[in-house]
Design a protein around this motif. Structure first.
Motif, PDB file in Angstrom:
ATOM      1  N   GLY A  67     -10.647  27.864  -2.197  1.00 59.49           N
ATOM      2  CA  GLY A  67     -10.886  29.302  -2.126  1.00 59.49           C
ATOM      3  C   GLY A  67      -9.721  30.139  -1.656  1.00 59.49           C
ATOM      4  O   GLY A  67      -9.782  31.370  -1.699  1.00 59.49           O
ATOM      5  N   ARG A  68      -8.640  29.484  -1.218  1.00 64.55           N
ATOM      6  CA  ARG A  68      -7.479  30.188  -0.694  1.00 64.55           C
ATOM      7  C   ARG A  68      -6.267  30.022  -1.613  1.00 64.55           C
ATOM      8  O   ARG A  68      -6.140  29.051  -2.346  1.00 64.55           O
ATOM      9  CB  ARG A  68      -7.141  29.666   0.698  1.00 64.55           C
ATOM     10  N   ARG A  69      -5.361  30.984  -1.513  1.00 63.74           N
ATOM     11  CA  ARG A  69      -4.136  30.987  -2.305  1.00 63.74           C
ATOM     12  C   ARG A  69      -3.063  30.159  -1.593  1.00 63.74           C
ATOM     13  O   ARG A  69      -2.610  30.506  -0.512  1.00 63.74           O
ATOM     14  CB  ARG A  69      -3.663  32.432  -2.487  1.00 63.74           C
ATOM     15  N   PHE A  70      -2.679  29.037  -2.237  1.00 61.33           N
ATOM     16  CA  PHE A  70      -1.658  28.159  -1.687  1.00 61.33           C
ATOM     17  C   PHE A  70      -0.676  27.748  -2.789  1.00 61.33           C
ATOM     18  O   PHE A  70      -0.966  27.910  -3.984  1.00 61.33           O
ATOM     19  CB  PHE A  70      -2.292  26.905  -1.067  1.00 61.33           C
ATOM     20  N   GLY A 125      -6.969  31.740  -6.091  1.00 63.41           N
ATOM     21  CA  GLY A 125      -7.647  31.855  -4.807  1.00 63.41           C
ATOM     22  C   GLY A 125      -7.356  33.181  -4.123  1.00 63.41           C
ATOM     23  O   GLY A 125      -6.600  34.019  -4.609  1.00 63.41           O
ATOM     24  N   ASP A 126      -7.962  33.384  -2.969  1.00 60.91           N
ATOM     25  CA  ASP A 126      -7.821  34.644  -2.236  1.00 60.91           C
ATOM     26  C   ASP A 126      -6.668  34.577  -1.235  1.00 60.91           C
ATOM     27  O   ASP A 126      -6.394  33.532  -0.642  1.00 60.91           O
ATOM     28  CB  ASP A 126      -9.114  34.945  -1.472  1.00 60.91           C
ATOM     29  N   GLU A 127      -6.009  35.705  -1.051  1.00 56.35           N
ATOM     30  CA  GLU A 127      -4.964  35.780  -0.046  1.00 56.35           C
ATOM     31  C   GLU A 127      -5.593  35.875   1.340  1.00 56.35           C
ATOM     32  O   GLU A 127      -6.634  36.493   1.538  1.00 56.35           O
ATOM     33  CB  GLU A 127      -4.064  36.981  -0.299  1.00 56.35           C
ATOM     34  N   ALA A 128      -4.924  35.259   2.326  1.00 60.18           N
ATOM     35  CA  ALA A 128      -5.443  35.259   3.695  1.00 60.18           C
ATOM     36  C   ALA A 128      -5.135  36.580   4.388  1.00 60.18           C
ATOM     37  O   ALA A 128      -4.131  37.230   4.104  1.00 60.18           O
ATOM     38  CB  ALA A 128      -4.827  34.110   4.479  1.00 60.18           C
ATOM     39  N   SER A 129      -6.000  36.944   5.301  1.00 58.69           N
ATOM     40  CA  SER A 129      -5.758  38.142   6.107  1.00 58.69           C
ATOM     41  C   SER A 129      -4.776  37.799   7.233  1.00 58.69           C
ATOM     42  O   SER A 129      -4.507  36.627   7.516  1.00 58.69           O
ATOM     43  CB  SER A 129      -7.064  38.633   6.716  1.00 58.69           C
ATOM     44  N   LYS A 130      -4.247  38.815   7.870  1.00 53.00           N
ATOM     45  CA  LYS A 130      -3.319  38.613   8.978  1.00 53.00           C
ATOM     46  C   LYS A 130      -3.981  37.827  10.103  1.00 53.00           C
ATOM     47  O   LYS A 130      -3.364  36.934  10.705  1.00 53.00           O
ATOM     48  CB  LYS A 130      -2.837  39.972   9.497  1.00 53.00           C
ATOM     49  N   ASP A 131      -5.241  38.127  10.388  1.00 49.40           N
ATOM     50  CA  ASP A 131      -5.964  37.425  11.441  1.00 49.40           C
ATOM     51  C   ASP A 131      -6.152  35.947  11.094  1.00 49.40           C
ATOM     52  O   ASP A 131      -6.027  35.071  11.961  1.00 49.40           O
ATOM     53  CB  ASP A 131      -7.331  38.070  11.681  1.00 49.40           C
ATOM     54  N   GLU A 132      -6.462  35.675   9.812  1.00 49.73           N
ATOM     55  CA  GLU A 132      -6.631  34.285   9.387  1.00 49.73           C
ATOM     56  C   GLU A 132      -5.330  33.501   9.540  1.00 49.73           C
ATOM     57  O   GLU A 132      -5.332  32.340   9.974  1.00 49.73           O
ATOM     58  CB  GLU A 132      -7.101  34.240   7.931  1.00 49.73           C
ATOM     59  N   ILE A 133      -4.213  34.122   9.168  1.00 50.18           N
ATOM     60  CA  ILE A 133      -2.915  33.460   9.266  1.00 50.18           C
ATOM     61  C   ILE A 133      -2.571  33.158  10.722  1.00 50.18           C
ATOM     62  O   ILE A 133      -2.100  32.068  11.059  1.00 50.18           O
ATOM     63  CB  ILE A 133      -1.815  34.318   8.612  1.00 50.18           C
ATOM     64  N   GLU A 134      -2.822  34.115  11.613  1.00 50.99           N
ATOM     65  CA  GLU A 134      -2.534  33.908  13.031  1.00 50.99           C
ATOM     66  C   GLU A 134      -3.413  32.791  13.603  1.00 50.99           C
ATOM     67  O   GLU A 134      -2.953  31.951  14.392  1.00 50.99           O
ATOM     68  CB  GLU A 134      -2.775  35.207  13.807  1.00 50.99           C
ATOM     69  N   CYS A 187       3.780  13.268   8.704  1.00 55.33           N
ATOM     70  CA  CYS A 187       4.924  14.042   8.218  1.00 55.33           C
ATOM     71  C   CYS A 187       4.425  15.457   7.951  1.00 55.33           C
ATOM     72  O   CYS A 187       3.310  15.643   7.437  1.00 55.33           O
ATOM     73  CB  CYS A 187       5.499  13.437   6.937  1.00 55.33           C
ATOM     74  N   ILE A 188       5.235  16.427   8.288  1.00 56.53           N
ATOM     75  CA  ILE A 188       4.846  17.831   8.160  1.00 56.53           C
ATOM     76  C   ILE A 188       5.864  18.533   7.281  1.00 56.53           C
ATOM     77  O   ILE A 188       7.048  18.580   7.619  1.00 56.53           O
ATOM     78  CB  ILE A 188       4.785  18.507   9.550  1.00 56.53           C
ATOM     79  N   LYS A 189       5.413  19.057   6.155  1.00 54.45           N
ATOM     80  CA  LYS A 189       6.314  19.767   5.252  1.00 54.45           C
ATOM     81  C   LYS A 189       6.117  21.265   5.393  1.00 54.45           C
ATOM     82  O   LYS A 189       5.009  21.773   5.279  1.00 54.45           O
ATOM     83  CB  LYS A 189       6.075  19.360   3.796  1.00 54.45           C
ATOM     84  N   GLN A 190       7.221  21.963   5.631  1.00 52.14           N
ATOM     85  CA  GLN A 190       7.202  23.422   5.718  1.00 52.14           C
ATOM     86  C   GLN A 190       7.916  23.995   4.504  1.00 52.14           C
ATOM     87  O   GLN A 190       9.067  23.656   4.221  1.00 52.14           O
ATOM     88  CB  GLN A 190       7.904  23.897   6.986  1.00 52.14           C
ATOM     89  N   GLU A 246      -1.421  28.154   6.400  1.00 53.17           N
ATOM     90  CA  GLU A 246      -0.546  29.266   6.057  1.00 53.17           C
ATOM     91  C   GLU A 246      -0.066  29.898   7.351  1.00 53.17           C
ATOM     92  O   GLU A 246      -0.859  30.188   8.253  1.00 53.17           O
ATOM     93  CB  GLU A 246      -1.268  30.311   5.207  1.00 53.17           C
ATOM     94  N   ARG A 247       1.266  30.128   7.437  1.00 54.31           N
ATOM     95  CA  ARG A 247       1.848  30.810   8.589  1.00 54.31           C
ATOM     96  C   ARG A 247       2.473  32.119   8.115  1.00 54.31           C
ATOM     97  O   ARG A 247       2.394  32.459   6.936  1.00 54.31           O
ATOM     98  CB  ARG A 247       2.857  29.894   9.275  1.00 54.31           C
ATOM     99  N   LYS A 248       3.085  32.839   9.015  1.00 49.32           N
ATOM    100  CA  LYS A 248       3.584  34.170   8.665  1.00 49.32           C
ATOM    101  C   LYS A 248       4.572  34.155   7.501  1.00 49.32           C
ATOM    102  O   LYS A 248       4.488  34.991   6.607  1.00 49.32           O
ATOM    103  CB  LYS A 248       4.224  34.821   9.893  1.00 49.32           C
TER     104      LYS A 248
END
Length: 333
Positions: free
Chosen positions: A115-118, A52-61, A98-101, A143-145
């Protein structure tokens, strides 16, 4: 005030396997011999998977803002092998989650998720949940920072089999059948969807204490299921590993899962694992303290077959489900 999800790695994966098998380890185990990735796929093989594609900085924010708007984080639930689990709820309808980080520094395998890289773990879990309702549902992923976040259902009135065994000890055969039948069906469904969980154990099985409905969790060790492939890197929990992992350093997906299922059935029936060190696993020397309970002949037969020292002698998922011990009428969940 609600706790923030902290953007730092939580704990280190152990570098070597412990010879003495320990119960309830939050660290888990991965052996990659420095040349393989954490989930058992070599770097050359992982490149063949669409990442998949890497997210942009704006997408992550934007995703970080969306996560905060949709979910409330309560507190740390527990540390898993590669991240932290938090409790929380979805703000729109107060649904418990439940939230896994997972810190980005801990992720080595990636795949394409819409379509995204995870992390490959997320993709395996999403695919597994689509394949079987016996897998904990996925609500969202972000995705976060410095981390990836997976939001999952939190089944009500459920405990894991480890805690169930610790509290009540061994189960009678009838409730054990109801629980075990579901787990085998889940494993079969996952294999049909190319998901190899690799960490089937009591700690990764949630059970509704009222209905005995089962939910499988934690795909941190998961990789692609290939019936014919010989795997050479190990991921999972040593006390549930078959002998060939220790003697040959290779294994196949279905016979390995069947051995883990046999170990799990032993825990259900006897209230404890059958082996307490790797030497006992290799020699198939079952703990003597578990030999006093009288089982039905059919149950003993199934256990013996599933825990055959030779991988080729173990039954398939279909053969387990067709075994006389599992021919009762089971509840439909």
């Amino acid at each position: 005030m609600a706790p923030e999800i902290i953007e730092v790695p939580i704990m280190q994966v152990p570098a070597q396997m412990q010879i003495s098998l320990k119960r309830r380890s939050d660290e888990g185990y991965n052996s990659d011999n420095s040349e393989q990735s954490e989930n058992g796929i070599s770097p050359t093989k992982i490149r063949k998977i669409d990442q998949g594609d890497e997210a942009s900085k704006d997408e992550i924010e934007k995703e970080g803002e969306t996560f905060k708007a949709k979910y409330h984080v309560r507190k740390v639930f527990y540390n898993s092998a590669n991240g932290v689990i938090y409790t929380g709820f979805r703000k729109s309808d107060m649904t418990e989650v439940c939230i896994k980080q997972v810190p980005k520094s801990r992720v080595t395998n990636f795949a394409n998720l819409e379509g995204r890289r995870f992390p490959l773990e997320f993709v395996m879990h999403v695919n597994a949940a689509k394949a079987s309702h016996g897998v904990v549902k996925i609500y969202d992923w972000f995705e976060r920072k410095t981390s990836y976040v997976l939001v999952m259902e939190r089944p009500k009135d459920s405990v894991d089999l480890f805690d169930l065994s610790a509290k009540y000890g061994s189960l009678k055969e009838d409730p054990a059948k109801i629980i075990f039948h579901q787990i085998v069906k889940i494993c079969k469904s996952l294999s049909s969807s190319s998901v190899f969980h690799r960490d089937i154990k009591d700690e990764n099985i949630l059970v509704d204490t009222e209905t005995l409905e089962v939910k499988l969790i934690d795909f941190g060790c998961a990789t692609e299921f290939d019936r014919n492939r010989v795997y050479s890197s190990v991921s999972g929990t040593p006390e549930f590993f078959p002998p060939e992992v220790f003697t040959e350093n290779v294994y196949k997906a279905e016979p390995t899962t069947v051995w883990s299922l046999g170990t799990l059935l032993h825990v259900l029936i006897y209230g404890d694992i059958p082996f307490h060190n790797t030497e006992d696993i290799v020699q198939n020397k079952i703990s003597s303290k578990n030999s006093s309970k009288k089982l039905s002949e059919s149950c003993e037969n199934l256990l013996k077959k599933m825990m055959s020292p030779k991988s080729e002698d173990r039954p398939s998922f279909d053969e387990i489900l067709a075994h006389p011990w599992l021919q009762d009428t089971f509840p439909k969940f």
